[in-house]
Design an enzyme around this catalytic site. Structure first.
Site, PDB file in Angstrom:
ATOM      1  N   ALA A  25      -3.334   9.884  -7.992  1.00  0.00           N
ATOM      2  CA  ALA A  25      -4.950  10.308  -7.383  1.00  0.00           C
ATOM      3  C   ALA A  25      -5.565   9.343  -7.706  1.00  0.00           C
ATOM      4  O   ALA A  25      -6.784   8.994  -8.223  1.00  0.00           O
ATOM      5  CB  ALA A  25      -5.536  11.787  -8.902  1.00  0.00           C
ATOM      6  N   GLY A  27      -6.975   4.795  -6.402  1.00  0.00           N
ATOM      7  CA  GLY A  27      -6.716   4.516  -5.361  1.00  0.00           C
ATOM      8  C   GLY A  27      -7.290   5.460  -3.788  1.00  0.00           C
ATOM      9  O   GLY A  27      -8.149   5.451  -3.092  1.00  0.00           O
ATOM     10  N   ILE A  28      -5.863   5.078  -2.986  1.00  0.00           N
ATOM     11  CA  ILE A  28      -5.102   5.972  -2.095  1.00  0.00           C
ATOM     12  C   ILE A  28      -5.926   7.898  -2.368  1.00  0.00           C
ATOM     13  O   ILE A  28      -6.213   8.425  -1.340  1.00  0.00           O
ATOM     14  CB  ILE A  28      -3.611   6.002  -1.659  1.00  0.00           C
ATOM     15  CG1 ILE A  28      -4.113   4.050  -0.995  1.00  0.00           C
ATOM     16  CG2 ILE A  28      -3.545   6.879  -0.524  1.00  0.00           C
ATOM     17  CD1 ILE A  28      -2.534   3.741  -1.227  1.00  0.00           C
ATOM     18  N   ASP A  48      -1.358  13.699 -11.296  1.00  0.00           N
ATOM     19  CA  ASP A  48      -1.205  12.374 -12.089  1.00  0.00           C
ATOM     20  C   ASP A  48      -0.728  12.143 -13.111  1.00  0.00           C
ATOM     21  O   ASP A  48      -1.826  12.609 -13.777  1.00  0.00           O
ATOM     22  CB  ASP A  48      -1.996  11.864 -11.147  1.00  0.00           C
ATOM     23  CG  ASP A  48      -2.403   9.941 -10.913  1.00  0.00           C
ATOM     24  OD1 ASP A  48      -2.266   9.028 -12.547  1.00  0.00           O
ATOM     25  OD2 ASP A  48      -2.947   8.993 -10.474  1.00  0.00           O
ATOM     26  N   ASP A 117       1.880   4.574  -7.360  1.00  0.00           N
ATOM     27  CA  ASP A 117       2.315   2.624  -8.516  1.00  0.00           C
ATOM     28  C   ASP A 117       2.541   2.792  -8.519  1.00  0.00           C
ATOM     29  O   ASP A 117       3.475   1.403  -9.323  1.00  0.00           O
ATOM     30  CB  ASP A 117       0.788   2.553  -8.635  1.00  0.00           C
ATOM     31  CG  ASP A 117       0.908   3.493  -9.851  1.00  0.00           C
ATOM     32  OD1 ASP A 117       1.445   4.223 -10.042  1.00  0.00           O
ATOM     33  OD2 ASP A 117      -0.391   3.300 -10.697  1.00  0.00           O
ATOM     34  N   ASN A 118       4.141   3.057  -8.447  1.00  0.00           N
ATOM     35  CA  ASN A 118       5.486   2.539  -8.937  1.00  0.00           C
ATOM     36  C   ASN A 118       6.614   3.056  -8.589  1.00  0.00           C
ATOM     37  O   ASN A 118       6.867   3.854  -7.501  1.00  0.00           O
ATOM     38  CB  ASN A 118       5.598   3.176 -10.256  1.00  0.00           C
ATOM     39  CG  ASN A 118       6.293   4.484 -10.470  1.00  0.00           C
ATOM     40  OD1 ASN A 118       7.122   4.820 -10.915  1.00  0.00           O
ATOM     41  ND2 ASN A 118       4.824   4.919 -11.015  1.00  0.00           N
ATOM     42  N   ALA A 121       8.967   6.612  -9.613  1.00  0.00           N
ATOM     43  CA  ALA A 121       8.694   7.537  -8.703  1.00  0.00           C
ATOM     44  C   ALA A 121       8.634   7.604  -7.064  1.00  0.00           C
ATOM     45  O   ALA A 121       8.718   8.790  -6.978  1.00  0.00           O
ATOM     46  CB  ALA A 121       6.991   7.944  -9.837  1.00  0.00           C
ATOM     47  N   CYS A 161      16.641   3.444   2.657  1.00  0.00           N
ATOM     48  CA  CYS A 161      17.146   2.626   3.796  1.00  0.00           C
ATOM     49  C   CYS A 161      17.232   1.723   3.267  1.00  0.00           C
ATOM     50  O   CYS A 161      18.007   0.609   3.552  1.00  0.00           O
ATOM     51  CB  CYS A 161      16.572   3.360   4.191  1.00  0.00           C
ATOM     52  SG  CYS A 161      17.894   4.900   5.166  1.00  0.00           S
ATOM     53  N   CYS A 173      16.421 -18.227 -22.127  1.00  0.00           N
ATOM     54  CA  CYS A 173      16.112 -18.757 -22.277  1.00  0.00           C
ATOM     55  C   CYS A 173      14.720 -19.898 -21.940  1.00  0.00           C
ATOM     56  O   CYS A 173      14.533 -20.334 -23.433  1.00  0.00           O
ATOM     57  CB  CYS A 173      17.096 -20.343 -22.637  1.00  0.00           C
ATOM     58  SG  CYS A 173      18.140 -20.191 -20.915  1.00  0.00           S
TER      59      CYS A 173
END
Length: 623
Positions: A25, A27-28, A48, A117-118, A121, A161, A173
């Protein structure tokens, strides 16, 4: 009024009766909910996990200032209902990976709309929609770029795919000993946050790395350590142990991290033969000028200007105290999770990163810039969100009419392509990748690993969960015994965790049957024993023709079949991965042949714990 009067009666009836799931829920997602209710969809569920932040308000128009801190899903529901009070919207402030949202839950819907957004998910929703046989419309934006694509089992390629762009990685390092760019210092600071207040991870140790081959040179690590001690540097202890011993006193922490540890690094002579050596800092004598800045501090907002080191130390002190207070309120065993929108957490990382940058002669960054880099924030464009969300709903209308051929993937671009288009559809739907280890009829991968060294726990965390995106895997050996070496039932196979694969019966050409009940996903893993890998790697996963027990294949002429990179997808692992993932949307033409070269994907070498901000894709607007 929306467009409900424009649709023909047959389609309008389908829209009225359709049940839609919106995942996300932001921006899009906000644009989607508004479009759905105005189009006449009346049965919608939205999930969300996030809450509303001030930074969301410039593009997520269902939210206002009074909503800050509240659930995105629940506020989006309330705001969307103002456009169409007759709609029925159920909102869940929850993670889509929660086991209660399983296959049977997804089967209730006519179509699923992703606005996530990830990547983790996204992978999970992709697999559940495939298992449930429900069409999924995937979407995302990155600045002025955007994309929409349909995923239908057996008809189109799935989200997994095609291999995604690899994670950017830095050797451990470099992060610990020889940073050279601002992001090195930012990653170090986020690791430091976890060691002081978050979930400790030995792979994220921020102390100087005496195992660095470049540092040891011909003398060797033991000689180096002895030399450092002889020269009067402090005996090193764990970061959290040191912090607890001084009860998180800011001055003592500062002295250890930015003076004593830096003095220790200076004793590694080989590191500074061709580099500028770092400069240890004294808490009581910190520079008050802003390096390399001609602009007076008052000319800019505090978040948008570079701080002096004295200011950084003050912010460091204040944030340490604030985080320590939060930490003390937690239950025993709990820990803080770094959040770019938490003031103390963000201040801590910004201050530490700039102090460390100053020490190593690296340009400093404003808090605003550090937040963008640490949270991997990609500038979001409200117009792009609106265009993409509109195309998602058009795809949904075509799905309801069973006109899938009209649902070609569509890409939005800032500049026209060679054909003069900024909204670019593909020529036709792309078919499933026959080598995909998720949606092919018999998903199979080959795992190359040193069975004498990798433990069962490492197999579960690094290979099955991280590389292969599983959530709750069960593993049994297909060797006639049916031995279960990993169980998703809590505690059932814990006794195997520290055993090597060889100790539980896994050897060269062992076949493992892997099942993730949460995703209703089954996978065959063929193990091959391998003892030598490129530096920093501990395993390789291959999906494709090589993911089968070794048998010599022959052509019709009786000759051995030649191996081809076009037949496989290789997943490997870098020495140490940065905390962010990056996925770039790019325009693609439909493949001209069944063979498609699959590029290498990088996954972390060992288990790396992350919060949601650490798993951000570039094809999503809202991080």
């Amino acid at each position: 009024m929306g467009v409900t009067g424009v649709l023909d009666d047959n389609l309008q009836e389908r829209v009225n009766n359709a049940k839609v799931l919106v995942v996300g829920a932001g921006g899009i997602g906000c644009e989607l909910l508004k479009n759905l209710v105005l189009t006449g969809f009346k049965d919608i569920e939205v999930i969300d996990l996030d809450t509303i932040d001030v930074s969301n308000l410039n593009r997520q128009f269902l939210f206002h200032k009074q909503h800050v801190g509240k659930s995105k899903a629940k506020v989006a529901r309330e705001s969307a209902l103002q456009f169409n009070p007759d709609a029925k919207i159920e909102a869940y402030h929850d993670s889509i990976i929660n086991p209660k949202y399983g296959v049977s839950y997804f089967q209730r819907f006519n179509v699923v709309l992703n606005a996530l957004d990830n990547r983790a998910a996204r992978n999970h929703v992709n697999r559940l929609c495939l298992a449930a046989g429900v069409p999924l419309i995937e979407s995302g934006t990155a600045g002025y770029d955007g994309q929409v694509e349909l995923i239908v089992k057996g008809r189109t390629k799935c989200y997994e795919c095609d291999p995604k762009a690899p994670q950017k990685s830095f050797p451990g390092c470099t992060i610990r000993n020889t940073p050279s760019i601002p992001i090195h210092c930012i990653v170090w600071s986020k690791h430091l946050f976890n060691q002081l207040f978050g979930e400790e991870d030995p792979d994220e140790d921020v102390s100087p790395d005496t195992a660095d081959p470049e540092a040891a040179g011909e003398a060797g690590e033991d000689a180096l350590t002895a030399k450092a001690t002889d020269e009067g540097n402090v005996e090193r202890v764990s970061t959290r142990g040191w912090a607890q011993s001084c009860q998180y006193d800011p001055e003592k922490l500062f002295t250890k991290l930015f003076h004593d540890d830096i003095k220790y690094l200076l004793s590694m002579d080989n590191l500074w033969k061709s580099r500028r050596p770092p400069t240890p800092l004294d808490w009581k004598n910190l520079p008050d000028a802003v390096e390399g800045s001609s602009r007076e501090p008052q000319d800019q907002l505090k978040d948008q200007r570079c701080w002096s080191i004295a200011e950084c130390a003050s912010v460091f002190s204040e944030s340490c105290k604030g985080l320590w207070q939060q930490f003390q309120t937690l239950k025993e065993g709990d820990h803080l999770v770094w959040d770019k929108d938490d003031r103390h957490a963000m201040d801590f990382v910004a201050a530490c990163a700039n102090i460390r940058s100053y020490i190593f002669g690296i340009p400093q960054k404003s808090r605003f810039d550090v937040k963008s880099m640490a949270g991997n924030i990609i500038p979001a464009i409200a117009t792009t969100n609106a265009i993409v969300a509109g195309m998602v709903v058009l795809h949904a209308l075509n799905v309801l009419q069973d006109q899938l051929e009209k649902c070609q993937s569509v890409y939005v671009r800032l500049r026209p392509n060679p054909r003069g288009l900024i909204i670019v559809p593909e020529k036709h739907l792309e078919p499933p990748n026959p080598k995909c280890y998720v949606c092919s009829p018999k998903p199979t991968v080959a795992l190359a690993v040193d069975t004498q060294k990798m433990t069962v726990k490492e197999l579960e965390e690094a290979v099955l969960k991280k590389a292969l995106n599983m959530v709750a895997p069960d593993v049994r050996l297909d060797d006639g015994t049916g031995s279960i070496i990993i169980s998703s039932e809590e505690g059932e196979t814990d006794h195997n965790n520290n055993k090597t694969l060889a100790e539980v019966g896994v050897s060269d050409q062992t076949v493992m049957m892997v099942d993730d009940f949460l995703q209703n996903y089954e996978l065959v893993v063929v193990v091959s024993h391998k003892e030598e890998f490129p530096e920093g790697l501990t395993f390789e996963v291959v999906a494709g023709d090589d993911a089968k027990p070794k048998e010599e294949e022959v052509t019709k002429n009786g000759e051995a079949k030649e191996e081809s990179d076009d037949d496989m997808c290789i997943l490997t692992e870098p020495v140490e991965a940065e905390a962010e993932e990056m996925e770039v949307v790019e325009e693609r033409e439909a493949p001209s042949s069944a063979k498609r070269k699959l590029k290498e994907i990088a996954v972390p070498a060992k288990k790396r714990r992350r919060n949601s901000d650490d798993v951000t894709c570039l094809d999503v607007d809202d991080v």
